[in-house]
Design an enzyme around this catalytic site. Sequence first.
Site, mmCIF file in Angstrom:
data_model
loop_
_atom_site.group_PDB
_atom_site.id
_atom_site.type_symbol
_atom_site.label_atom_id
_atom_site.label_comp_id
_atom_site.label_asym_id
_atom_site.label_seq_id
_atom_site.Cartn_x
_atom_site.Cartn_y
_atom_site.Cartn_z
ATOM 1 N N PRO A 28 0.833 -1.216 0.000
ATOM 2 C CA PRO A 28 0.000 0.000 0.000
ATOM 3 C C PRO A 28 0.863 1.259 0.000
ATOM 4 O O PRO A 28 1.841 1.345 0.740
ATOM 5 C CB PRO A 28 -0.798 -0.113 1.304
ATOM 6 C CG PRO A 28 -0.728 -1.551 1.681
ATOM 7 C CD PRO A 28 0.574 -2.063 1.150
ATOM 8 N N GLU A 29 0.516 2.201 -0.852
ATOM 9 C CA GLU A 29 1.223 3.479 -0.926
ATOM 10 C C GLU A 29 0.276 4.584 -0.440
ATOM 11 O O GLU A 29 -0.806 4.297 0.055
ATOM 12 C CB GLU A 29 1.695 3.726 -2.368
ATOM 13 C CG GLU A 29 2.591 2.605 -2.899
ATOM 14 C CD GLU A 29 3.058 2.832 -4.332
ATOM 15 O OE1 GLU A 29 3.198 3.990 -4.751
ATOM 16 O OE2 GLU A 29 3.291 1.831 -5.027
#
Length: 275
Positions: free
Chosen positions: A2-3
């Site tokens: 996840p960014e």
Amino acid sequence: MPELPEVETVLRGMENALLGKCIKAVKINRYDLRMPLPQDFGQRLTGKSINALERRGKYIIMHIGDNIHVILHLGMSGRVNIFPPNIPYKAQKHDHVVVTMGDGACFAFEDARRFGMVYIAEGSWKLEKRFASMGAEPLDDWSGGELYESLKNKKSPIKSALLDQRVVAGLGNIYVCETLFRALIDPLRLSNSITAKEAGDIVKHSRDILIEAIKAGGSSLKDYKHTDGSLGYFQHSFAVYNREGEKCSNNKCASNISRIVQSGRSTFYCSSCQK
Ligand SMILES: [Zn+2]
């Protein structure tokens, strides 16, 4: 992994469901996480309210009671699953921490691969090394001038520099590849060759892409889901990421998207458009 857009989406889900509520019970299924949980973790949180939530880079900070800051990082596969008061909690195999709120709502931190983190920051969380050394927030205070300054003495490729959380916070492989395509910059270029104008382009395009991705609820590739279990859909808007061999999305370009490996990570780009 996840960014920024995925973490921001999780944060918003948590804000909607948990903000202002009191913690009634904490169940810990596993203490030996990447940052081991202290035995009194649950005891310290119970009876206190979640007063504020914020994001810094790829981290979520939960401000609980008067002076407790719980730091959450999703790692590779971490999820926050939230069950509203009217929906019973459904346990998943890798739920490590399950928190029940006074109104019956519940949230679980699930992390099959255990690269994620949940821990209490002692003292001022902002002084922790990972936060003290963290670069600008791309949606807030980032500027082309600041990026240019941080690149001008660096010899690493621009792709690697943008993944460095000390240069800018929250970007990862997906959004760096997409940003460099939109900015028409070759990911192999050395950081110290990036001009002030190009630095400005990188900042502008990354901001645009991050905002678009947040609107789409992030990108769901392998593990990432929203707090209610639904999926993000920005992966359908990728111009280069995961598109090796496909035609470049620029109508005037006849090339296909290439994949190379930089610092052990895949880079996707168009070798004709990106100079
Ligand atoms: Zn192209």
